[in-house]
Structures are given as C-alpha cells and as structure tokens.
Design an enzyme around this catalytic site. Sequence first.
Site, PDB file in Angstrom:
ATOM      1  N   GLU A 471       0.206  -3.738   8.949  1.00  0.00           N
ATOM      2  CA  GLU A 471       0.267  -3.720   7.490  1.00  0.00           C
ATOM      3  C   GLU A 471       0.887  -5.025   7.025  1.00  0.00           C
ATOM      4  O   GLU A 471       0.172  -5.953   6.693  1.00  0.00           O
ATOM      5  CB  GLU A 471       1.056  -2.495   7.011  1.00  0.00           C
ATOM      6  CG  GLU A 471       0.830  -2.177   5.553  1.00  0.00           C
ATOM      7  CD  GLU A 471       1.254  -0.755   5.205  1.00  0.00           C
ATOM      8  OE1 GLU A 471       1.327  -0.453   4.011  1.00  0.00           O
ATOM      9  OE2 GLU A 471       1.499   0.053   6.123  1.00  0.00           O
ATOM     10  N   GLU A 762      11.959   3.383   6.606  1.00  0.00           N
ATOM     11  CA  GLU A 762      10.982   3.640   5.548  1.00  0.00           C
ATOM     12  C   GLU A 762      11.193   5.016   4.919  1.00  0.00           C
ATOM     13  O   GLU A 762      11.002   5.196   3.718  1.00  0.00           O
ATOM     14  CB  GLU A 762       9.572   3.546   6.128  1.00  0.00           C
ATOM     15  CG  GLU A 762       8.458   3.817   5.130  1.00  0.00           C
ATOM     16  CD  GLU A 762       7.085   3.641   5.742  1.00  0.00           C
ATOM     17  OE1 GLU A 762       6.111   3.512   4.980  1.00  0.00           O
ATOM     18  OE2 GLU A 762       6.977   3.626   6.993  1.00  0.00           O
TER      19      GLU A 762
END
Length: 916
Positions: A471, A762
């Site tokens: 990502e 996260e």
Amino acid sequence: MERLTAGRLRTEYLDDPLGIDVSAPRLGWIAVANHRGAKQTAYRLLVATDQKTLDLDLGNLWDSGKIESEESQHIVYEGTELVSGQCAYWKVQLWDEAGNGGNWSSTAMWSMGLLARDQWQGSWIGLKNDHKPTKEQPKPSIYLRRDFQVRKGVKRATAYATALGLYRLYLNGKRVGNDVFSPEWTDYHVRTQYQTYDVTGLLQEGDNAAGATLGQGWYAGYIGMYGFQKYGMDPSFLLQLNIEYEDGTTDCLVTDEDWKASHGPIVSSDLQMGETVDARLEMPGWNGLSFDDSAWVCVDIMYDYRGWLVSQMSRTIRVTETRQPVEIRPLQDGRVIIDMGQNMAGWIAVTLTGEPGARCTFKFGEVLDDNGQLYTDNLRLARQIDTYVCRGGTAETFEPTFTYHGFRYVEASGAGFAIDDVMGIVVHSDLPVAGELETSHPLVNQLISNIRWTQRANFMSVPTDCPQRDERHGWTGDAQIFAPTAAYNMDVAAFFAKWLVDLEDAQQPTGAFTDFAPFIFGPKTEFDNDFTYTHTASSGWADAPIIVAWSMYETYGDKKILSKHYEAMKKWVGFNWKQFPGGIRKDVPQYGDWLSVNERPFEEVIAEFGRMVSHHSTTPYDIFSTAYMAYNAKLLSDIAGVLGMTADQALYAKRFAMIRQSFIEQFVDEQGSIKGDTQTAYAMALEMDLLPDYLRSAVLEKLVSKIEQAGGMATTGFHGTKFLMSVLTKNGHAELAYRLLLREAYPSWLYSVNQGATTIWERWDGWTKDGGFQDPGMNSFSHFAFGSVGEWLYRNVGGIDRDPSEPGYRKLLIRPRINGRLTSARCTYDSLYGPVKTDWQLIQGEFRLEVIIPANVSALVYIPSVEGSDVLEDDTLAIAARNVELLGREDGCSVYRIASGTYRFVSVYGGTNYKS
C-alpha cells in the site's frame, strides 16, 4: 547586554537550498539573545552575487535598507531579477527593543535552478526491457556511464539530474549527494522533480567519468495496493552538468547517445518486493576512470517527458540513523531472527561470508507470531525480501540500493555473520526535529517514542499510511488528523507544501479531491458485498487539502500555502455543495470514523442505520460526512478572511451556517442526543461548532456519560480520536482525558505499549491477548493515525501551544494541564521563531515551572495555584518580576503575560497527587 543577532537563516524553509525555481523566494531567520524582553524592531537584508561582495557589506542584488518591522519570517526577496543557475548570498542585521543594531548574521545562500524548459539540453536515456516484472522477479537496475573532458580552471560545476524511476549519480567514482530515493514520488503524468548538486570538488582537469544507476522506484515498479502498477515500463535518466570556468567560458555535459548502458549486480529491484544482488556480476570501477566499457551497449533514447520538470523544494529522503540489533536468535534449518529492537523503515547492511554463488535471503517483518517465527501475513502482496548472491572469498557487505522495508525483525538464511556484522539503516524524509517531550510516566514516554518512530517510518516523500505492506499510499484521512502532531515532532513546512501540490495534481475535473495522493487509478473495490468505491471524494479524506493547509498556516503563519491552493479548495467545497445543496451529505459508502470500536452489538447498529454504518465505523456516514462538509465551509471562510477575500468569506460563512442548521435539524434532538449516539458523533459536533449554544452542555454530558458507561474507555476511530481529547480538555474534563491517556486495558494507547509495541498500530486491536492477530488484510503495526494524540500531549502535558489570536507561534500559550498521575514533564518545541522550552514538576505540594521564550516572542503563562496564595518568579513575587504582567485568574490558574527570556515560577498546587 549582548546585541540581538539573527540565526538559522533559511530560504523557503530550507538551509542553503540549491536549484530552487521560486523567482522571489521567501527568507526567514530567528532572533537570538539571552536577555529578557529581547525583541526585534528593525532589520536590514543584504543579498549579493558572491561572498566577497557580501563581506564588504554590499548587496548588489538587494539591499533592503533598514526596515522598521518585527517580522522575521516570510520576507519576500525584492531585489534584481534572478536567472537560471544564479547564486545568491545573504545576511541580515537586526535592531533590538532599545534601538541598538546588532552584528551581521553569518552568511546563508541559495541558487536558482533551470527556470525554463528549453534550458534543459539533454535527452532522456535508458535501456529498454520488454520483460514484464513479477513479484518474484522485478526488473533489473540499469547502469549508465560516459567519459568526458574538463578544461583547466573550473570555477563552478552544477549538476541538474532527475529520472523517471530512481537514480544514483556518480562522478569519478564518487557518489553525488546523500539522498537515497531521488526523484521522489509525484504523479509523473503531471510533474517530476529534479535535484541540484554542487559538484565542483568532484571534477578534475582532463579525463573524467560520469555514472548513474537506475531503479524502478515509484515509476516502473509495484506501488499501491492493486498489484503491479506503473507510470511507465522502464526507468530513464536526465542529466545536465554545467561547468563554468574562471575565464568566463562554459561547457555542458548532458545525457545523449554517447552514453553507454549495461545491466549489473542489481539483478532485480522493487520498493515493495525487495532487491536481489548478485555480487559475482560486480563491475569494479564502472563509474570511474579507466573502465573498459567495450562490452556495454549504446543507450536507448527514451520518450521525451511531457510533464512539468520542477525543482525539489523539500528535504530529501536520507539515511538518518544506524542501529545495531539487540539480539540474533537461531531457528531451525540454519535460519536466524535478527531483532532490531525497534520497528522502523529502511533496510539492513550485513557483512557476511559465503561460498561463491551462495544465496543469502533476508525476509523482513514487523512482529513475530506465537511460535517466535517471522509474521508476514499482514504484508499482503508485498514480499519485503532481499537476496544476496555471494562472490565468495573474503568477507563482503550487502546493502540494497533501491528498496526499503517496514520492519523490526529480519529472518536471515544462507549466510554466516555475528551481531556486530549487522547494521539497521533508518531511512525517511530528513526533516529537522522540532519537538521533544519526556514525562515522569515511562509508558507515556514509550507512547511518545512510538508516535515519533511511526512518523519517521511513514514520512517518505509523502505521508504514507504504512511502510511495509502493498500500500504505502499518501492516505489523506490519516495525514490530515496527524498533521498537527507531525508539526510538533518535526519541521514539516516544506514537506506538506510538496504534498499539497500532489493533492492538487490529483484533483478531478469535478473538483473532487482523491483519498490518497499521488493518486493511482485502480479497480473498483467491493465494499460490504454491495457497493464499490474508487478512492475519491470521501469525507474526512478528500477534505485534507483544506485542513492540512489551514494547519500549516496555524503552525507557520504561511499565507502563501493558502493562496496557492485557494481555487482548488473552492472547487472542492463547490463540488460538495452542488451534490448536496440541502446541506446533508448522505452518499454511501464512506469510510466514516475508520476503525472505531463498537459501543453496542453491531447487529443492533446495522438494524437501525442500515447502509449508513459498517464494521469499520458505527458513526453513521451522514453524520460524519455532513459534519466534515460544514467544517470545510467554515475553514474556507476563515481562509478567505486571511486572504482578504471578503465576499468569499461571507459566502462560505453563510454556507457553513446553513449546513450547521441542517445538521441540527436532522441529527440533534432537544435533549442533546445525536443520531448514532457514538462518542465520535458528540466529539465532532462539539469540536466543529455544529451545535446551538444552549445544547452544548447537554451534548458534553452525553459524551462524558458515554465514556463512563464504556468503563472509562475511548471507542473512537481515526477521526473521532483526533477530536475527543481536545473536546474533553477544553470543556472542563481534563481529568477524564488523562484517564483515557493512562488507561492500560484494551482498547487504549498504553495497551499496545504493554504488548511491546515500538510504533503506533493501525488498529486498537492489532493483537490482543484474547484474540491474537487481527485480520491480516488490514493490520499494520506502523500506522500514525491513532498517534494524533501527540498534539494533545505537547499542548497539555508539555504545555506548549500557540496563542489562538495569531498563527505561527509569535505569541505562545504556555499551559500545562496538571494531573497528579504525572509529576513532571520536560518539553521543547523549535518553533518558526526559535526554541520554546518548559520544565515542570510537582514537588511536595508545589508546582514549579521553568519556561524559556525565544527572542521576539511573547507568551501567556497559566500557573496552577491556590487562590490567594503567592506565586513566585525566581524568588520574587511574580507580580513584581521584570517582564511579568498579571492578567488575572482562570480555571484555578494565575495568568501572566511574559516577554522573551527564561522564567522560573513556583506556586502552591491545590490539586491531588497520585502515584504515576
């Protein structure tokens, strides 16, 4: 008394930048003096073409004359028009509060880049390769070289270089510059940055050699989360080396058909997948003199580049630190686990021994599984594997060139080495450290460290979401909530100025901003088995350009960043208004309050709100999106006011009022309940001023009650967390905010700390004792969004904030929010106007604060004290101390206005002491 002098001279926020393309750059400095009340009242700037002229106190490019002004930042150059390649040397003299002139500052400089496209003389060169890369076999790097002659008497030599891909440049076998990934990531369809180097000292009379290595980088490798993505198939290189001689003549070396190319030891390389080096293919001396390149081939002249070539006006990505492992632990089959002791971004350098052709493999990951094995499930398609093929014989060192990894642990196999043979290489955008904070609470200190390390790992040309998996996007929602924290940790002025250009480059013709930038068009994605989305125009994400630009204005007082992107901001607000003229944004799907914690069974929530919620956000999308639509209108009105756009200011203020009224009518009842009934809904409504005054206290009570009912637990996601702590503290519930900060049970910041985290996760539940690892499809252990609490820590524990009456930290607000669970804190913040320091302690019922305010700056200071008791300043009653003015009392504090200097306050503390 020493005279006031100017220090830390910078041009466009940079130290002695080379090759800038701003025709009228802004200059800035800090005023330096140790005495109290030191203040700049005037300045004089000299700008000259050379150091000798400047040493004569002459400014043959610009002499500003004596300017009566306190301003020391954003001073626009007003001298002779500058031309491509020109150097400008400058210094400044200051006058103090008594009218005394100080000594001249030391010299700073800048040089101009190539200001017109037709001044680039070279061709884009490379080596075409029809091989389609795979995860296991990315494309090889390309080696370029040529010999050239230099005449006697070189006065100055300047290299202008760039690539579609990445490059390393060499002259006579020596590396040019110390940046590691250049040019940095932009939307190559729109613009590519070039770098400028002074290479005078690398040239010699007679024979010389130039060499370059090309990597795929962000241009021709795997980027983003869609599998193989590319701007182009093959990297290419552009160089222009301008040589000026003492006799006034010039030469120019450019990339053209006379260069030669070859493949070499970097047999495959990719930012996400890793790098393979075969040392048996090394070409000793390939980038220096007397190298036999007869087996090399002529370069391919690549397609001409049609985008903008712009100077890099931000600090480059560099190696910023090296670290030794804390442990090397053997596994079965000859494998070992290297523990760096810190989750980081970069790579390792290893000195090893092996037989010729021995294959050594290094796999990178953030955590270990329950069996002590490297955990890589969360990398998704990214491999993060480096391979080295030994040439054999003596010890050899492997260090990759064109890849980086997010990791703490490395699984190594196929080589022999000791712990002293391994070095961790920390890499990120080399931004100056701005803030430091240390408290009496070791777990809070680790949290602060985790926030900083997560920023370091993810500020890689753009503010990426994560450094490890497939990502590494410049996600806008993450960045906009973290931007104020980022600015406390580091000087991010030029960094975010560059990224805001990326955001505008990505803006769609409709006016919609994208959810990450640089933007990559990917396939539509299934969302909750029903909907698709294309990463464009999402609330809380696509709003980032306005929010980040305003945050940078508040931090640095930079109006230019507002004016530069003003029209783009208007288009975005106009896009929202055109789609939702009734003031309620209710499109789905959205991200919402990403990764919040369910406050009640999700089945109940979905039954009540249907498509307006998801497992990732139980705050309904229409609440969330409408709040942000209002907030953006409000900010744009404020921005218009700063820029003097009075008609626009009134228009967007009216629009904000209309959306606000719609929000109240649609979502808020007369008891202060808000649709969704989540902590985030209440926090956003309070922080974004979306409530009538008569309901604010009721809504605040609802929020506090929700937290208490949850057991003193925050259930907010990325965005709600940003607002929660601020709302509580500003509205009389600082004690509850401290309870949330110091909570150690899941979910909390300190829960991850107690699990050994060295970066921010996260998810609140990235790993839990009861559930193990979360969904590996989205479970980064280095993700800065929940680190937005850093802003609260600096402002309320460190006690350093700006006075809201003025941007840029010319006026400070010094207000530690004291809670007995913390008994001390030391904080520094190197603001645009100089370093601010606080050091407070609670000792036997006394509050003690030492505060240092830089010259040319004033501050409001809040001293917690028992009403009626004396407050001392350096053994004197504070009311009688020099440069100290008592303004009154507020919220249990004596409030003073102080000028620059060092102060030591002591008061009787009336709060409760707790053990930390």
